[in-house]
Motif scaffolding. Structure first.
Motif, mmCIF file in Angstrom:
data_model
loop_
_atom_site.group_PDB
_atom_site.id
_atom_site.type_symbol
_atom_site.label_atom_id
_atom_site.label_comp_id
_atom_site.label_asym_id
_atom_site.label_seq_id
_atom_site.Cartn_x
_atom_site.Cartn_y
_atom_site.Cartn_z
ATOM 1 N N ALA A 1 -3.464 -96.498 -119.506
ATOM 2 C CA ALA A 1 -2.586 -96.532 -118.242
ATOM 3 C C ALA A 1 -1.189 -96.087 -118.751
ATOM 4 N N VAL A 2 -0.775 -96.156 -119.551
ATOM 5 C CA VAL A 2 0.554 -95.558 -120.166
ATOM 6 C C VAL A 2 0.307 -94.012 -120.131
ATOM 7 N N ILE A 3 -0.705 -93.608 -120.675
ATOM 8 C CA ILE A 3 -0.842 -92.014 -120.687
ATOM 9 C C ILE A 3 -0.785 -91.405 -119.188
ATOM 10 N N ARG A 4 -1.573 -92.404 -118.192
ATOM 11 C CA ARG A 4 -1.664 -91.926 -116.872
ATOM 12 C C ARG A 4 -0.303 -91.901 -116.241
ATOM 13 N N LYS A 5 0.313 -92.890 -116.597
ATOM 14 C CA LYS A 5 1.792 -93.082 -116.057
ATOM 15 C C LYS A 5 2.698 -91.852 -116.285
ATOM 16 N N ARG A 6 2.513 -91.681 -117.746
ATOM 17 C CA ARG A 6 3.439 -90.515 -118.348
ATOM 18 C C ARG A 6 3.125 -89.086 -117.561
ATOM 19 N N LEU A 7 1.863 -89.044 -117.444
ATOM 20 C CA LEU A 7 1.470 -87.637 -116.916
ATOM 21 C C LEU A 7 1.736 -87.835 -115.195
ATOM 22 N N LYS A 8 1.816 -88.828 -114.710
ATOM 23 C CA LYS A 8 1.928 -88.961 -113.301
ATOM 24 C C LYS A 8 3.525 -88.545 -113.102
ATOM 25 N N ASN A 9 4.421 -89.130 -114.082
ATOM 26 C CA ASN A 9 5.884 -89.082 -113.937
ATOM 27 C C ASN A 9 6.443 -87.411 -114.106
ATOM 28 N N LYS A 10 5.320 -86.729 -115.164
ATOM 29 C CA LYS A 10 5.681 -85.483 -115.397
ATOM 30 C C LYS A 10 5.221 -84.586 -114.163
ATOM 31 N N ARG A 11 4.281 -84.972 -113.419
ATOM 32 C CA ARG A 11 3.754 -84.351 -112.268
ATOM 33 C C ARG A 11 4.930 -84.188 -111.289
ATOM 34 N N ILE A 12 5.571 -85.452 -110.778
ATOM 35 C CA ILE A 12 6.390 -85.877 -109.956
ATOM 36 C C ILE A 12 7.693 -84.971 -110.239
ATOM 37 N N HIS A 13 8.225 -84.944 -111.579
ATOM 38 C CA HIS A 13 9.499 -84.459 -111.976
ATOM 39 C C HIS A 13 9.194 -82.848 -111.788
ATOM 40 N N SER A 14 8.106 -82.384 -112.048
ATOM 41 C CA SER A 14 7.722 -80.821 -111.986
ATOM 42 C C SER A 14 7.680 -80.531 -110.543
ATOM 43 N N ASP A 15 7.156 -81.356 -109.510
ATOM 44 C CA ASP A 15 7.218 -81.048 -108.350
ATOM 45 C C ASP A 15 8.710 -80.984 -107.640
#
Length: 135
Positions: free
Chosen positions: A110-124
């Motif tokens: 869950a922590v890995i998914r949350k980190r990747l989701k935040n990276k995607r949001i920041h990238s967008d």
């Protein structure tokens, strides 16, 4: 751990004159106490404890494995002797403590998914700041 009474029998003390300014009294009274303890010849510790102490205290030992501590804080020789004994026992106890082995923990999915989701949001967010391509 170890027998404090037996270890106190192996200690040797020497009274010496304190350094520094002082006047008439300091020139005739030996109030500073020097404690010496031969770690290699001590019968109180087993081989494992002795090796641990030699490793932990290697910077404080002489080449012969002798620990030398001095105390001249008080004007009383007796108080200095009590202080140096307490300091010595604390040093030995702290050196004999075996640190716990660290168990590496696994990072939850869950922590890995949350980190990747935040990276995607920041990238967008950064991508939306660019001017659009007109081709």
């Amino acid at each position: 751990m170890f027998d404090e009474e037996a270890i106190l029998q192996e200690l040797s003390f020497k009274a010496i004159r304190s350094s520094g300014s002082g006047g008439q009294h300091v020139n005739k009274v030996s109030s500073k106490v020097e404690l010496t303890f031969n770690l290699r010849q001590s019968l109180v510790f087993d081989d494992e404890q002795r090796e641990r102490l030699l490793e932990k205290l290697q910077t404080r030992l002489t080449k012969d494995g002798v620990l030398i501590l001095q105390c001249g804080e008080s004007r009383s020789q007796h108080k200095n002797k009590v202080i140096i004994i307490d300091r010595f026992l604390e040093l030995i106890k702290a050196s004999l403590i075996v640190p716990k082995k660290r168990k590496p923990t696994k990072v939850p999915k869950a922590v890995i998914r949350k980190r990747l989701k935040n990276k995607r949001i920041h990238s967008d967010k950064k991508a939306n700041r660019k001017k659009p391509d007109i081709d």
